[in-house]
Design a protein around this motif. Structure first.
Motif, PDB file in Angstrom:
ATOM      1  N   ASP A 146      51.466   0.717   6.945  1.00  0.00           N
ATOM      2  CA  ASP A 146      52.043   1.529   5.878  1.00  0.00           C
ATOM      3  C   ASP A 146      52.863   0.703   4.879  1.00  0.00           C
ATOM      4  O   ASP A 146      53.553   1.273   4.028  1.00  0.00           O
ATOM      5  CB  ASP A 146      52.902   2.653   6.451  1.00  0.00           C
ATOM      6  N   ALA A 147      52.767  -0.608   4.960  1.00  0.00           N
ATOM      7  CA  ALA A 147      53.455  -1.451   3.982  1.00  0.00           C
ATOM      8  C   ALA A 147      52.877  -1.193   2.595  1.00  0.00           C
ATOM      9  O   ALA A 147      51.692  -0.871   2.448  1.00  0.00           O
ATOM     10  CB  ALA A 147      53.300  -2.919   4.349  1.00  0.00           C
ATOM     11  N   PRO A 148      53.688  -1.343   1.566  1.00  0.00           N
ATOM     12  CA  PRO A 148      53.182  -1.064   0.214  1.00  0.00           C
ATOM     13  C   PRO A 148      52.109  -2.059  -0.204  1.00  0.00           C
ATOM     14  O   PRO A 148      52.124  -3.224   0.196  1.00  0.00           O
ATOM     15  CB  PRO A 148      54.427  -1.186  -0.665  1.00  0.00           C
ATOM     16  N   ARG A 149      51.174  -1.576  -0.986  1.00  0.00           N
ATOM     17  CA  ARG A 149      50.184  -2.432  -1.641  1.00  0.00           C
ATOM     18  C   ARG A 149      50.506  -2.467  -3.129  1.00  0.00           C
ATOM     19  O   ARG A 149      51.023  -1.504  -3.685  1.00  0.00           O
ATOM     20  CB  ARG A 149      48.761  -1.905  -1.413  1.00  0.00           C
ATOM     21  N   ASN A 150      50.181  -3.573  -3.747  1.00  0.00           N
ATOM     22  CA  ASN A 150      50.495  -3.765  -5.155  1.00  0.00           C
ATOM     23  C   ASN A 150      49.215  -4.158  -5.879  1.00  0.00           C
ATOM     24  O   ASN A 150      48.557  -5.134  -5.484  1.00  0.00           O
ATOM     25  CB  ASN A 150      51.552  -4.871  -5.280  1.00  0.00           C
ATOM     26  N   PRO A 151      48.820  -3.433  -6.924  1.00  0.00           N
ATOM     27  CA  PRO A 151      47.550  -3.726  -7.590  1.00  0.00           C
ATOM     28  C   PRO A 151      47.512  -5.061  -8.317  1.00  0.00           C
ATOM     29  O   PRO A 151      46.429  -5.529  -8.692  1.00  0.00           O
ATOM     30  CB  PRO A 151      47.379  -2.562  -8.571  1.00  0.00           C
TER      31      PRO A 151
END
Length: 313
Positions: A146-151
Motif C-alpha cells: 500500500d505504499a504510494p506510487r508516483n507517476p
C-alpha cells in the motif's frame, strides 16, 4: 523542517494568503500549548510556507492545492520511516486541520538549523557523500503493497520519455542565452538513449525519496549533512531514481565515495541500476538547468549535465 533557501522567481502562484496572524490563530485553535511561542517567517518554497516556532519547531503550510497531497504523503508515512533513517527527517510532530480561514492540512515539524546544500559547491558537498549513501541504504528497503506510487518517480525510464524530449526541444535556445558552455541537446539525448537501453528494475519496489536534489538537503556550516527534507514525492519503485543524486550533488570523486557507500542498489542488476540512474539524472538536471540563473538549482543542473556529458565523451 526548515532551511534557509534563496527564493525562486519561478514559483507557482499561491492559492491562499498565509501570514503570522493566520498562523497564530491556527495554533490558538488547535495547539494552544504552542501558541505563545515566538513565531517568525522561515521561508517560502514552491509548495509550502514555513514559519519557525520557538527554537526547535517549524510549521509547514501548503500555499497551493497541488501541494496538499504531498504534505499528506509525509503525514502518513514519515513517522514510520524516520526511526530507521540515520539522518534527521521532518517527521511531523503535530497535525493541523483545515479551518474556515485556511482550507488545507498543515503540520508542526522539527526545525533544522542550516542552509540549503544547493548553496555549497559540489566539492564541499562531497563531504557528505558517505552519509547520503548510508541514508539511502536505510531507506531503499522493500516497500509495502500500500505504499504510494508516483507517476513521475520510480517508474520505468521510458515512461518519462515524452516529458524529457519536450524539455530538450527548448534546451539549445535556453542554453544559447544563459549557459553557452553547457552541453548541447544532441549530447544530452545520447545520454538519455544509452540509459533507455539498460534492463528494467527486476527487484521488488523499494522506498524512494523521489526528489533528492541538493535544495532538499540541509547542510551545516562546514557542508556536513544535517537533515534530508521534502518527502512529498515519497514513493515506491525503482531505486535508480534516487541514485541520480550522485550526479546532482557530487564531483566525480565524491560520486565514487557515494557509490562505494551504497555497495549495491537493492535487487539484482547493479550495473543496470546505475545506467538507468544516468537517465534519471539527465532528466532531472535538465529541469534544474532551465531555471533562471538566479535560482540555485540552475547551477546544480549545469553541474550534473557537465558531468554526464563528460562521462559520455
Amino acid at each position: 523542517m526548515a532551511v534557509n533557501r534563496q527564493p525562486s522567481d519561478q514559483r507557482p502562484a499561491a492559492d491562499v494568503v498565509i501570514d503570522a496572524e493566520l498562523v497564530r490563530g491556527l495554533l490558538r485553535a488547535q495547539h494552544p500549548d504552542l501558541a505563545a511561542l515566538p513565531l517568525r517567517p522561515g521561508g517560502t518554497g514552491w509548495d509550502n510556507v514555513v514559519y519557525r516556532l520557538g527554537g526547535g519547531l517549524a510549521l509547514r503550510l501548503p500555499r497551493r492545492a497541488a501541494a496538499v497531497a504531498l504534505l499528506e504523503n509525509e503525514l502518513r508515512w514519515l513517522p514510520a520511516l524516520a526511526p530507521r533513517l540515520p539522518v534527521a527527517v521532518p517527521a511531523p510532530l503535530r497535525r493541523g486541520a483545515p479551518t474556515a480561514g485556511y482550507p488545507y492540512p498543515w503540520a508542526v515539524v522539527p526545525w533544522f538549523e542550516g542552509t540549503s546544500a544547493a548553496l555549497f559547491p559540489a566539492r564541499v558537498r562531497d563531504g557528505y557523500a558517505g552519509t547520503l549513501a548510508g541514508f539511502l541504504r536505510s531507506l531503499h528497503l522493500p516497500a509495502p503493497a500500500d505504499a504510494p506510487r508516483n507517476p513521475v518517480r520510480g517508474v520505468p525510464l521510458a515512461a518519462r520519455g515524452d516529458a524529457f524530449r519536450t524539455r530538450l526541444a527548448g534546451w539549445d535556445s535556453f542554453r544559447d542565452r544563459h549557459a553557452p558552455q553547457a552541453p548541447d541537446a544532441s549530447v544530452l539525448m545520447a545520454v538519455w538513449t544509452r540509459a533507455l537501453e539498460a534492463p528494467a528494475h527486476a527487484g521488488k519496489p523499494v522506498w524512494l525519496h523521489g526528489d533528492l536534489h541538493p535544495h532538499n538537503l540541509v547542510a551545516g556550516v562546514s557542508g556536513n549533512l544535517v537533515a534530508v527534507g521534502d518527502f512529498g514525492d515519497l514513493a515506491s519503485g525503482d531505486p535508480a531514481t534516487d541514485l541520480a543524486a550522485g550526479w546532482l550533488h557530487f564531483t566525480a570523486s565524491g560520486h565514487g565515495r557515494f557509490r562505494a557507500g551504497l555497495a549495491s542498489p537493492p535487487g539484482p542488476g547493479e550495473k543496470a541500476a546505475w545506467e538507468r540512474a544516468r537517465g534519471w539524472a539527465v532528466s532531472m538536471a535538465l529541469v534544474m538547468a532551465m531555471h533562471q540563473p538566479a535560482e540555485p538549482l540552475h547551477a546544480v543542473g549545469l553541474h550534473a549535465l557537465s558531468r554526464l556529458a563528460g562521462e559520455a565523451g
